[in-house]
Write an enzyme that holds these catalytic residues in place. Sequence first.
Site, PDB file in Angstrom:
ATOM      1  N   HIS A  22       2.282  17.802  -4.694  1.00 17.15           N
ATOM      2  CA  HIS A  22       0.978  17.985  -4.045  1.00 17.15           C
ATOM      3  C   HIS A  22       1.266  18.536  -2.639  1.00 17.15           C
ATOM      4  O   HIS A  22       1.224  17.830  -1.643  1.00 17.15           O
ATOM      5  CB  HIS A  22       0.229  16.661  -3.975  1.00 17.15           C
ATOM      6  CG  HIS A  22      -1.041  16.736  -3.167  1.00 17.15           C
ATOM      7  ND1 HIS A  22      -2.107  17.515  -3.532  1.00 17.15           N
ATOM      8  CD2 HIS A  22      -1.396  16.160  -1.988  1.00 17.15           C
ATOM      9  CE1 HIS A  22      -3.066  17.407  -2.631  1.00 17.15           C
ATOM     10  NE2 HIS A  22      -2.659  16.588  -1.676  1.00 17.15           N
ATOM     11  N   ASP A  58      -6.034  18.921  -6.913  1.00 10.62           N
ATOM     12  CA  ASP A  58      -5.554  20.294  -7.089  1.00 10.62           C
ATOM     13  C   ASP A  58      -6.072  20.864  -8.419  1.00 10.62           C
ATOM     14  O   ASP A  58      -6.477  22.027  -8.486  1.00 10.62           O
ATOM     15  CB  ASP A  58      -4.018  20.315  -7.049  1.00 10.62           C
ATOM     16  CG  ASP A  58      -3.495  19.613  -5.807  1.00 10.62           C
ATOM     17  OD1 ASP A  58      -3.726  20.121  -4.709  1.00 10.62           O
ATOM     18  OD2 ASP A  58      -2.890  18.529  -5.937  1.00 10.62           O
ATOM     19  N   ALA A 110      -8.827   1.144   3.454  1.00 14.92           N
ATOM     20  CA  ALA A 110     -10.222   0.927   3.049  1.00 14.92           C
ATOM     21  C   ALA A 110     -11.226   1.182   4.163  1.00 14.92           C
ATOM     22  O   ALA A 110     -12.420   1.317   3.901  1.00 14.92           O
ATOM     23  CB  ALA A 110     -10.368  -0.501   2.512  1.00 14.92           C
ATOM     24  N   ASN A 150      -0.356  10.845   1.777  1.00 18.27           N
ATOM     25  CA  ASN A 150       0.643  11.917   1.737  1.00 18.27           C
ATOM     26  C   ASN A 150       1.937  11.585   2.458  1.00 18.27           C
ATOM     27  O   ASN A 150       1.922  10.800   3.397  1.00 18.27           O
ATOM     28  CB  ASN A 150       0.030  13.178   2.365  1.00 18.27           C
ATOM     29  CG  ASN A 150      -0.830  13.914   1.368  1.00 18.27           C
ATOM     30  OD1 ASN A 150      -0.459  14.072   0.213  1.00 18.27           O
ATOM     31  ND2 ASN A 150      -2.002  14.360   1.810  1.00 18.27           N
ATOM     32  N   ARG A 185      -2.551  14.420   7.642  1.00 19.80           N
ATOM     33  CA  ARG A 185      -1.988  15.485   8.486  1.00 19.80           C
ATOM     34  C   ARG A 185      -3.098  16.154   9.288  1.00 19.80           C
ATOM     35  O   ARG A 185      -4.276  16.079   8.934  1.00 19.80           O
ATOM     36  CB  ARG A 185      -1.214  16.502   7.660  1.00 19.80           C
ATOM     37  CG  ARG A 185      -2.044  17.362   6.747  1.00 19.80           C
ATOM     38  CD  ARG A 185      -1.188  18.392   6.036  1.00 19.80           C
ATOM     39  NE  ARG A 185      -1.968  19.026   4.975  1.00 19.80           N
ATOM     40  CZ  ARG A 185      -1.856  20.286   4.602  1.00 19.80           C
ATOM     41  NH1 ARG A 185      -0.975  21.078   5.185  1.00 19.80           N
ATOM     42  NH2 ARG A 185      -2.595  20.760   3.625  1.00 19.80           N
TER      43      ARG A 185
HETATM   44  P1  NAD Z   1      -8.010   8.105   7.425  1.00 19.58           P
HETATM   45  O1  NAD Z   1      -7.151   8.216   8.646  1.00 19.58           O
HETATM   46  O2  NAD Z   1      -9.472   8.350   7.545  1.00 19.58           O
HETATM   47  O3  NAD Z   1      -7.835   6.665   6.777  1.00 19.58           O
HETATM   48  C1  NAD Z   1      -6.581   6.106   6.544  1.00 19.58           C
HETATM   49  C2  NAD Z   1      -6.737   4.606   6.668  1.00 19.58           C
HETATM   50  O4  NAD Z   1      -5.489   4.033   6.306  1.00 19.58           O
HETATM   51  C3  NAD Z   1      -7.037   4.144   8.103  1.00 19.58           C
HETATM   52  O5  NAD Z   1      -8.165   3.275   8.091  1.00 19.58           O
HETATM   53  C4  NAD Z   1      -5.772   3.417   8.511  1.00 19.58           C
HETATM   54  O6  NAD Z   1      -5.999   2.348   9.406  1.00 19.58           O
HETATM   55  C5  NAD Z   1      -5.286   2.925   7.140  1.00 19.58           C
HETATM   56  N1  NAD Z   1      -3.889   2.502   7.122  1.00 19.58           N
HETATM   57  C6  NAD Z   1      -2.844   2.975   7.848  1.00 19.58           C
HETATM   58  N2  NAD Z   1      -1.738   2.274   7.575  1.00 19.58           N
HETATM   59  C7  NAD Z   1      -2.072   1.369   6.629  1.00 19.58           C
HETATM   60  C8  NAD Z   1      -1.362   0.354   5.940  1.00 19.58           C
HETATM   61  N3  NAD Z   1      -0.066   0.123   6.174  1.00 19.58           N
HETATM   62  N4  NAD Z   1      -2.030  -0.400   5.051  1.00 19.58           N
HETATM   63  C9  NAD Z   1      -3.333  -0.203   4.818  1.00 19.58           C
HETATM   64  N5  NAD Z   1      -4.078   0.714   5.453  1.00 19.58           N
HETATM   65  C10 NAD Z   1      -3.446   1.502   6.343  1.00 19.58           C
HETATM   66  O7  NAD Z   1      -7.346   9.061   6.332  1.00 19.58           O
HETATM   67  P2  NAD Z   1      -7.979   9.582   4.952  1.00 19.58           P
HETATM   68  O8  NAD Z   1      -8.686  10.858   5.215  1.00 19.58           O
HETATM   69  O9  NAD Z   1      -8.685   8.475   4.268  1.00 19.58           O
HETATM   70  O10 NAD Z   1      -6.626   9.973   4.178  1.00 19.58           O
HETATM   71  C11 NAD Z   1      -5.709   8.990   3.768  1.00 19.58           C
HETATM   72  C12 NAD Z   1      -4.455   9.633   3.198  1.00 19.58           C
HETATM   73  O11 NAD Z   1      -4.758  10.372   2.007  1.00 19.58           O
HETATM   74  C13 NAD Z   1      -3.768  10.649   4.125  1.00 19.58           C
HETATM   75  O12 NAD Z   1      -2.356  10.486   4.046  1.00 19.58           O
HETATM   76  C14 NAD Z   1      -4.171  11.995   3.542  1.00 19.58           C
HETATM   77  O13 NAD Z   1      -3.259  13.020   3.891  1.00 19.58           O
HETATM   78  C15 NAD Z   1      -4.128  11.667   2.066  1.00 19.58           C
HETATM   79  N6  NAD Z   1      -4.857  12.575   1.161  1.00 19.58           N
HETATM   80  C16 NAD Z   1      -4.284  12.835  -0.051  1.00 19.58           C
HETATM   81  C17 NAD Z   1      -4.939  13.645  -0.974  1.00 19.58           C
HETATM   82  C18 NAD Z   1      -4.332  13.941  -2.319  1.00 19.58           C
HETATM   83  O14 NAD Z   1      -4.920  14.743  -3.059  1.00 19.58           O
HETATM   84  N7  NAD Z   1      -3.214  13.362  -2.715  1.00 19.58           N
HETATM   85  C19 NAD Z   1      -6.190  14.180  -0.649  1.00 19.58           C
HETATM   86  C20 NAD Z   1      -6.759  13.894   0.596  1.00 19.58           C
HETATM   87  C21 NAD Z   1      -6.065  13.074   1.507  1.00 19.58           C
HETATM   88  C1  LMR Z   2      -5.681  17.659   0.498  1.00 25.32           C
HETATM   89  O1  LMR Z   2      -5.101  18.269  -0.403  1.00 25.32           O
HETATM   90  O2  LMR Z   2      -6.822  17.967   0.872  1.00 25.32           O
HETATM   91  C2  LMR Z   2      -5.017  16.471   1.145  1.00 25.32           C
HETATM   92  O3  LMR Z   2      -3.721  16.307   0.648  1.00 25.32           O
HETATM   93  C3  LMR Z   2      -5.050  16.502   2.616  1.00 25.32           C
HETATM   94  C4  LMR Z   2      -4.107  17.540   3.171  1.00 25.32           C
HETATM   95  O4  LMR Z   2      -3.281  17.186   4.028  1.00 25.32           O
HETATM   96  O5  LMR Z   2      -4.194  18.689   2.769  1.00 25.32           O
END
Ligand code: NAD
Ligand code: LMR
Length: 333
Positions: free
Chosen positions: A187, A159, A12, A131, A92
Site C-alpha cells: 500500500h 486501492d 478511535a 501506515n 503522513r
Molecule cells: P489521525 O491522526 O486522525 O488519528 C490517529 C489516531 O491514532 C489519533 O487519535 C492518535 O491519538 C491515535 N494513536 C496514536 N498512537 C496510538 C496508539 N499507540 N494506540 C492507539 N491510538 C493511537 O489519523 P487518521 O487519519 O485516522 O489515520 C490513521 C492511520 O491510517 C495513519 O497512519 C494513516 O496514514 C493511515 N491510513 C491508511 C490507509 C490505508 O488504506 N491503509 C488509508 C488512510 C489512512
Molecule cells: C491513503 O492511501 O489515502 C492513505 O494511506 C493515506 C496516505 O498516506 O496516503
Amino acid sequence: MAEPIKVLVTGAAGQIAYSLLYSIAKGDVFGPKQPISLVLLDIQPMMEVLNGVVMELQDCALPLLSDVIPTADEALAFKDIDVAILVGAMPRREGMERKDLLAANVKIFKSQGIALNTYAKKTVKVVVVGNPANTNALIASRCAPTIPVENFSCLTRLDQNRAQAQVAAKLGISSESVERAIIWGNHSSTQFPDLAHATVTVNGKKSSALEAIKDDNWVQNDFIKTVQSRGGAVIKARKLSSAMSAAKAICDHMRDWWFGTGDRCVSMGVLSTGNPYGIAEGIMYSFPLTIGTDRSYKIVSGLNITDFAREKMDLTQNELIEERDMAVSICDG
Ligand code: NAD
Ligand code: LMR
C-alpha cells in the site's frame, strides 16, 4: 439475539474512526443481527476527545450497540476481542512517503502485537490500517506467535476501490460493474494496480476491461499512476489523509472477511508463504483472494503474468523486503 462480538478500533479519537464507528455500530459490517461491544483505544491525551465520540455513539441510539468501552490501556482494549481494526498511528503529511512513518509507527504495532498475543482470542481477525500498513501488519503478526498468521491482514481495499472507480469513470459505468481489478504488493506508491484480469459489464454485456477501455496507454500509465498516488493527492487537497474512503474500505474488507466473497475476488495484504506467483516469503503482500464462509482465504491462482506485470510485482515486493528489514532493526534496536 446472538451474543455480542467484541470489536476493537484503535486510533478511535482520530479521523478515520470518526467515519468508521457509525457504520460498524449500525450493522454494516457484521450484519443486522449481530450485537457489538465496541472497544475504543486511543492514547491518554486523547481521552477527552474520545469521550465525545462515545457520547455521540450513545446519542445515535443504535440497537446493535451493546456497549462501548473507551480506554488508553492496551491490556483492557485487547482482552478477549474477536476483531481488531488497528487504525491508530501517525498519518503522513504532504511530501512524505508512507514508509517515512516506519520509525514513528512500527513500535505501536510491536506493542499491539504483543497485546494481541497476550489478551486477544486466538481466532481474532486483525486488519492493520495505520501506515506503512503492510509492514506494520507484519510486525504485529511476528509479535503474536500464538495467533495464526492467516488472521493478520492489511488494508489495500481502498486501492482496489480507487482502481474500480477510475475504470467506472473512464467507461461511464457503475463501480460495481467493474470486477477483478487487482492490487499487488505494498500500500504505497510502488503498488501495482492491475487490470489485465478485470472484467466490466457495459449495457448488460460482460467483457474484458482491457477490450472495453481500448486504451493501453491509459491502462499502463495514467491509471496506474492515479491509483498509486491517490492518497498523496487527497493529502495535498485536504491537508489531511483520506478518512471517509478509508473507513468505507475497512468496512468492505472486514465484511468480506466475515461473510466470505463467494467467487468475487478481493485484494488484501496477507503474509506471503509459498504463493503461486513466486513472491518472496515473509512479507505482507497484497494478493487477489477469495474468502470462504469459514473466513479462510485462498490466493486466486492461474492468472497469466506478463513481463510488464512481473516487473511491477517484483518492484513492490523489493520495497516490502526493504521495509521489513528496516522495521525489524527498529524493533530489535
Ligand atoms: P489521525 O491522526 O486522525 O488519528 C490517529 C489516531 O491514532 C489519533 O487519535 C492518535 O491519538 C491515535 N494513536 C496514536 N498512537 C496510538 C496508539 N499507540 N494506540 C492507539 N491510538 C493511537 O489519523 P487518521 O487519519 O485516522 O489515520 C490513521 C492511520 O491510517 C495513519 O497512519 C494513516 O496514514 C493511515 N491510513 C491508511 C490507509 C490505508 O488504506 N491503509 C488509508 C488512510 C489512512
Ligand atoms: C491513503 O492511501 O489515502 C492513505 O494511506 C493515506 C496516505 O498516506 O496516503
